[in-house]
Design a protein around this motif. Sequence first.
Motif, PDB file in Angstrom:
ATOM      1  N   VAL A  37      42.186 142.813  10.257  1.00  0.00           N
ATOM      2  CA  VAL A  37      41.695 143.381   9.020  1.00  0.00           C
ATOM      3  C   VAL A  37      42.729 143.363   7.961  1.00  0.00           C
ATOM      4  CG1 VAL A  37      40.446 145.273   8.080  1.00  0.00           C
ATOM      5  CG2 VAL A  37      40.381 144.811  10.421  1.00  0.00           C
ATOM      6  N   ILE A  38      42.511 144.003   6.971  1.00  0.00           N
ATOM      7  CA  ILE A  38      42.918 143.427   5.776  1.00  0.00           C
ATOM      8  C   ILE A  38      43.842 144.213   4.949  1.00  0.00           C
ATOM      9  CG2 ILE A  38      41.692 141.840   4.533  1.00  0.00           C
ATOM     10  CD1 ILE A  38      39.240 143.155   5.321  1.00  0.00           C
ATOM     11  N   TRP A  39      43.824 145.380   4.974  1.00  0.00           N
ATOM     12  CA  TRP A  39      44.668 145.979   3.981  1.00  0.00           C
ATOM     13  C   TRP A  39      45.552 147.006   4.580  1.00  0.00           C
ATOM     14  CZ3 TRP A  39      40.220 144.542   4.326  1.00  0.00           C
ATOM     15  CH2 TRP A  39      39.232 145.434   4.583  1.00  0.00           C
ATOM     16  N   ALA A  40      46.674 146.874   4.037  1.00  0.00           N
ATOM     17  CA  ALA A  40      47.818 147.499   4.547  1.00  0.00           C
ATOM     18  C   ALA A  40      47.669 148.935   4.860  1.00  0.00           C
ATOM     19  CB  ALA A  40      48.885 147.344   3.513  1.00  0.00           C
ATOM     20  N   GLY A  41      47.218 149.700   3.956  1.00  0.00           N
ATOM     21  CA  GLY A  41      47.311 151.113   4.124  1.00  0.00           C
ATOM     22  C   GLY A  41      46.591 151.654   5.311  1.00  0.00           C
ATOM     23  N   PHE A  42      45.762 150.874   5.961  1.00  0.00           N
ATOM     24  CA  PHE A  42      44.996 151.418   7.073  1.00  0.00           C
ATOM     25  C   PHE A  42      45.523 150.968   8.423  1.00  0.00           C
ATOM     26  CE2 PHE A  42      41.913 153.356   4.495  1.00  0.00           C
ATOM     27  CZ  PHE A  42      41.759 152.550   3.395  1.00  0.00           C
ATOM     28  N   TRP A  43      46.575 150.168   8.461  1.00  0.00           N
ATOM     29  CA  TRP A  43      47.021 149.626   9.729  1.00  0.00           C
ATOM     30  C   TRP A  43      48.129 150.410  10.358  1.00  0.00           C
ATOM     31  CZ3 TRP A  43      47.462 143.994   7.725  1.00  0.00           C
ATOM     32  CH2 TRP A  43      46.173 143.463   7.668  1.00  0.00           C
ATOM     33  N   PRO A  44      48.111 150.552  11.652  1.00  0.00           N
ATOM     34  CA  PRO A  44      49.284 151.055  12.352  1.00  0.00           C
ATOM     35  C   PRO A  44      50.385 150.004  12.255  1.00  0.00           C
ATOM     36  CG  PRO A  44      47.304 151.192  13.711  1.00  0.00           C
ATOM     37  CD  PRO A  44      46.961 150.355  12.521  1.00  0.00           C
ATOM     38  N   PRO A  45      51.657 150.387  12.422  1.00  0.00           N
ATOM     39  CA  PRO A  45      52.765 149.450  12.215  1.00  0.00           C
ATOM     40  C   PRO A  45      52.955 148.514  13.400  1.00  0.00           C
ATOM     41  CG  PRO A  45      53.622 151.590  12.834  1.00  0.00           C
ATOM     42  CD  PRO A  45      52.135 151.747  12.698  1.00  0.00           C
ATOM     43  N   VAL A  46      51.910 147.780  13.778  1.00  0.00           N
ATOM     44  CA  VAL A  46      52.004 146.772  14.825  1.00  0.00           C
ATOM     45  C   VAL A  46      51.126 145.597  14.431  1.00  0.00           C
ATOM     46  CG1 VAL A  46      52.489 148.377  16.704  1.00  0.00           C
ATOM     47  CG2 VAL A  46      50.132 147.877  16.126  1.00  0.00           C
ATOM     48  N   ALA A  47      51.489 144.411  14.908  1.00  0.00           N
ATOM     49  CA  ALA A  47      50.679 143.239  14.603  1.00  0.00           C
ATOM     50  C   ALA A  47      49.347 143.318  15.337  1.00  0.00           C
ATOM     51  CB  ALA A  47      51.437 141.980  15.016  1.00  0.00           C
ATOM     52  N   GLN A  48      48.291 142.938  14.656  1.00  0.00           N
ATOM     53  CA  GLN A  48      46.961 142.994  15.253  1.00  0.00           C
ATOM     54  C   GLN A  48      46.478 141.574  15.563  1.00  0.00           C
ATOM     55  OE1 GLN A  48      46.381 145.829  16.170  1.00  0.00           O
ATOM     56  NE2 GLN A  48      47.849 146.849  14.846  1.00  0.00           N
ATOM     57  N   ALA A  49      45.268 141.494  16.071  1.00  0.00           N
ATOM     58  CA  ALA A  49      44.811 140.199  16.559  1.00  0.00           C
ATOM     59  C   ALA A  49      43.309 140.064  16.429  1.00  0.00           C
ATOM     60  CB  ALA A  49      45.223 140.028  18.020  1.00  0.00           C
ATOM     61  N   CYS A  50      42.837 138.829  16.531  1.00  0.00           N
ATOM     62  CA  CYS A  50      41.412 138.515  16.544  1.00  0.00           C
ATOM     63  C   CYS A  50      41.277 137.039  16.895  1.00  0.00           C
ATOM     64  CB  CYS A  50      40.756 138.767  15.187  1.00  0.00           C
ATOM     65  SG  CYS A  50      40.797 140.494  14.661  1.00  0.00           S
ATOM     66  N   THR A  51      40.053 136.623  17.183  1.00  0.00           N
ATOM     67  CA  THR A  51      39.787 135.217  17.499  1.00  0.00           C
ATOM     68  C   THR A  51      38.487 134.787  16.856  1.00  0.00           C
ATOM     69  OG1 THR A  51      40.843 135.534  19.663  1.00  0.00           O
ATOM     70  CG2 THR A  51      39.558 133.531  19.358  1.00  0.00           C
ATOM     71  N   ARG A  52      38.466 133.563  16.347  1.00  0.00           N
ATOM     72  CA  ARG A  52      37.226 132.973  15.820  1.00  0.00           C
ATOM     73  C   ARG A  52      36.960 131.661  16.542  1.00  0.00           C
ATOM     74  NH1 ARG A  52      37.007 127.904  12.625  1.00  0.00           N
ATOM     75  NH2 ARG A  52      35.377 128.077  11.065  1.00  0.00           N
ATOM     76  N   ILE A  53      35.688 131.461  16.912  1.00  0.00           N
ATOM     77  CA  ILE A  53      35.273 130.263  17.655  1.00  0.00           C
ATOM     78  C   ILE A  53      34.080 129.629  16.939  1.00  0.00           C
ATOM     79  CG2 ILE A  53      34.583 129.335  19.895  1.00  0.00           C
ATOM     80  CD1 ILE A  53      35.411 132.930  19.906  1.00  0.00           C
ATOM     81  N   LEU A  54      34.203 128.377  16.555  1.00  0.00           N
ATOM     82  CA  LEU A  54      33.121 127.662  15.881  1.00  0.00           C
ATOM     83  C   LEU A  54      32.561 126.594  16.812  1.00  0.00           C
ATOM     84  CD1 LEU A  54      31.482 126.844  13.315  1.00  0.00           C
ATOM     85  CD2 LEU A  54      33.439 125.397  12.680  1.00  0.00           C
ATOM     86  N   TRP A  55      31.241 126.546  16.916  1.00  0.00           N
ATOM     87  CA  TRP A  55      30.562 125.520  17.719  1.00  0.00           C
ATOM     88  C   TRP A  55      29.675 124.715  16.782  1.00  0.00           C
ATOM     89  CZ3 TRP A  55      26.855 126.745  22.414  1.00  0.00           C
ATOM     90  CH2 TRP A  55      26.687 125.582  23.184  1.00  0.00           C
ATOM     91  N   ASN A  56      30.255 123.686  16.203  1.00  0.00           N
ATOM     92  CA  ASN A  56      29.557 122.868  15.213  1.00  0.00           C
ATOM     93  C   ASN A  56      29.282 121.458  15.717  1.00  0.00           C
ATOM     94  OD1 ASN A  56      32.150 121.906  15.262  1.00  0.00           O
ATOM     95  ND2 ASN A  56      32.531 122.095  13.055  1.00  0.00           N
ATOM     96  N   ASN A  57      29.523 121.215  16.996  1.00  0.00           N
ATOM     97  CA  ASN A  57      29.333 119.865  17.542  1.00  0.00           C
ATOM     98  C   ASN A  57      28.262 119.836  18.630  1.00  0.00           C
ATOM     99  OD1 ASN A  57      30.966 121.351  19.253  1.00  0.00           O
ATOM    100  ND2 ASN A  57      32.353 119.670  19.746  1.00  0.00           N
TER     101      ASN A  57
END
Length: 356
Positions: A20-40
Amino acid sequence: MNIQPEFLANTLWVGLLVGVIWAGFWPPVAQACTRILWNNNQFAVVVGRTMDWPESTEPILTVFPRGMKRNGGLLGDTLVVLENPAQWTSKYGSLVTTVYGVGTADGLNEQGLGMHMLYLHTTDFGARDVSKPGVQAGLWGQYLLDHAATVAEAIALMDEIQPVMVELAGMKATVHLAIEDAQGDSAILEYVNGELTIHHGAEYRIMTNDPPYEEQLAFLKNWDFTNATRQTPLPGNVDPKDRFVRATYYQMMLPEPKTEREAIAGILAIARNVSVPFGAPNHIPGSLYNTEYRTAMDLTHRRYFFELSNSPNVVWIDLDQLNVNPGAPVLTLDPDNIELSGNVTTKFQPVAKAPF
């Protein structure tokens, strides 16, 4: 603008879905996510993501009609882009997942353009260029959904605006975007060292977080999936590089779907495989984050699927059955409701005030 050449054809591309996106709401650690596209595949363009976060991002499913007037300088009710904030009226209606009521983390518009915002620690939007209208980072993806029908149109829009870093309590909105359209085109948008880098091409199907995308692609070259079997070694941790490799591998193995049910099931199967289990450690010992929710989109048929990690139910929405004409009300639905299951298109309710 530095547009990288298209390469690594027939490898995958993701997103995910988001950090996510904006600083003021994050705990002081790196976050993560994954996106998967199936277009073939031959049935539909489908895409999924995970949202990995150490607390609830207060996700709300939100329908925006065409004709929405927005101020890209606002973070909630606070003006954070003081000089030349972007102001616009939306050209297209959209169905999105909001976070903390101040921005869009994920969604699609009525033309079948999808967007996913993810965390990238090295994001640097550069010095503020006040000659360009500024959009606070949490509304960057919404700006594209409001204006563009295709990936190519969205890329062209990047010449006209500048995403602006927002900060609160010392935390910054370090994010990058994955976008795709109903024709199967795809792009990864990152700001590194103050410069916009775009990886544009249908082959860019997988996306996670750090390091920058160019380095992810280089790391992927270390893996050979020729004649793969269940003994083929795969990295198994929840680090972004590990998830990038696993999502790429399993996307390559997806069987051709015959129905939307099979297509969405395939995407969600991979999203669940690369999800972060409850209690899994982050990059700092003792720091935790897990997958809060997963989404999947059928961009061909404009349907949106949502699954909370602490709920047994998947809900879905048919965007074509919602009123997004100018003047229609903004509609919302809180997915954190154990009673919700299946098609919830008719469950949305109008709100008196749009979140942004």
